[in-house]
Design an enzyme around this catalytic site. Structure first.
Site, mmCIF file in Angstrom:
data_model
loop_
_atom_site.group_PDB
_atom_site.id
_atom_site.type_symbol
_atom_site.label_atom_id
_atom_site.label_comp_id
_atom_site.label_asym_id
_atom_site.label_seq_id
_atom_site.Cartn_x
_atom_site.Cartn_y
_atom_site.Cartn_z
ATOM 1 N N ASP A 164 0.517 -1.125 0.090
ATOM 2 C CA ASP A 164 -0.590 0.243 -0.036
ATOM 3 C C ASP A 164 0.566 1.324 0.084
ATOM 4 O O ASP A 164 2.000 1.566 0.635
ATOM 5 C CB ASP A 164 -0.724 -0.173 1.621
ATOM 6 C CG ASP A 164 -1.326 1.321 1.086
ATOM 7 O OD1 ASP A 164 -3.265 0.534 1.033
ATOM 8 O OD2 ASP A 164 -2.217 2.053 1.373
ATOM 9 N N HIS A 189 -11.199 -6.577 -13.278
ATOM 10 C CA HIS A 189 -12.004 -5.561 -12.698
ATOM 11 C C HIS A 189 -12.868 -5.701 -12.124
ATOM 12 O O HIS A 189 -13.804 -6.233 -12.816
ATOM 13 C CB HIS A 189 -12.140 -3.798 -13.506
ATOM 14 C CG HIS A 189 -12.401 -3.149 -12.973
ATOM 15 N ND1 HIS A 189 -11.535 -2.066 -12.349
ATOM 16 C CD2 HIS A 189 -13.721 -2.180 -12.488
ATOM 17 C CE1 HIS A 189 -12.793 -1.305 -12.018
ATOM 18 N NE2 HIS A 189 -13.276 -1.255 -12.040
ATOM 19 N N ASN A 193 -13.288 -3.167 2.277
ATOM 20 C CA ASN A 193 -14.193 -1.580 2.601
ATOM 21 C C ASN A 193 -14.780 -1.394 0.805
ATOM 22 O O ASN A 193 -14.205 -1.682 0.800
ATOM 23 C CB ASN A 193 -13.316 -0.366 2.570
ATOM 24 C CG ASN A 193 -11.983 -0.293 4.166
ATOM 25 O OD1 ASN A 193 -12.471 -1.143 5.109
ATOM 26 N ND2 ASN A 193 -11.275 0.437 4.396
ATOM 27 N N HIS A 227 -9.766 -4.906 -3.712
ATOM 28 C CA HIS A 227 -8.780 -5.234 -2.639
ATOM 29 C C HIS A 227 -9.428 -5.538 -1.613
ATOM 30 O O HIS A 227 -9.958 -5.137 -0.703
ATOM 31 C CB HIS A 227 -7.852 -4.059 -3.216
ATOM 32 C CG HIS A 227 -8.596 -2.292 -2.536
ATOM 33 N ND1 HIS A 227 -9.290 -1.276 -3.262
ATOM 34 C CD2 HIS A 227 -8.244 -2.308 -1.115
ATOM 35 C CE1 HIS A 227 -9.916 -1.046 -2.852
ATOM 36 N NE2 HIS A 227 -9.065 -0.955 -1.210
ATOM 37 N N HIS A 269 -7.664 -5.456 1.839
ATOM 38 C CA HIS A 269 -6.198 -4.948 2.810
ATOM 39 C C HIS A 269 -5.597 -6.161 3.272
ATOM 40 O O HIS A 269 -6.049 -6.524 4.087
ATOM 41 C CB HIS A 269 -6.700 -3.994 3.424
ATOM 42 C CG HIS A 269 -7.203 -2.425 2.952
ATOM 43 N ND1 HIS A 269 -6.105 -1.485 2.999
ATOM 44 C CD2 HIS A 269 -7.839 -2.275 2.601
ATOM 45 C CE1 HIS A 269 -7.152 -0.809 2.701
ATOM 46 N NE2 HIS A 269 -7.870 -0.834 1.969
#
Ligand code: DGP
Length: 109
Positions: free
Chosen positions: A29, A45, A82, A95, A97
């Protein structure tokens, strides 16, 4: 499509790549919030979790994570997705994390 994470997946812009396979890439990140802070993304995507329409994508992402953490020698880590602005999503290419290297509190802020 003007998507920063598609560009990273396609190597059109540089990122600190940690892992890559046929379907997934992982990279550090840009603004880490822990000593280890990676993002794991599908190459294809999808704007968010809400847009994934193929179950296999979940397997592609989540089966990559223990391979990556093993490679990094990490046994304890937090995974966060998120979804939507109010939940903290700022890049609209799904994505996960992966955070490690410090203590985390719960509930999340
Ligand atoms: P989120 O807020 O959950 O959508 O997380 C987006 C994350 O993406 C945020 O922690 C910062 C990171 N990020 C944004 N742009 C870039 C970039 O160009 N390169 C890298 N490596 N990370 C980025």
């Amino acid at each position: 499509m003007d998507c920063i994470f598609c560009k990273i997946a396609n190597k059109e812009i540089p990122a600190d790549l940690i892992y890559e396979d046929e379907n997934v890439v992982a990279f550090n990140d840009l603004n880490p919030t822990a000593p280890v802070h990676l993002l794991v993304i599908p190459k294809k995507h999808y704007s968010s979790l809400n847009d994934i329409d193929e179950e296999k994508v979940f397997g592609q992402i989540f089966s990559a994570i223990p391979k990556i953490t093993k490679k990094l020698g990490i046994k304890e880590y937090r995974t966060v997705v998120n979804t939507g602005k109010s939940a903290g999503q700022s890049v609209f290419h799904i994505h996960v994390h992966v955070l490690s290297g410090r203590e985390f509190t719960w509930p999340a802020g």
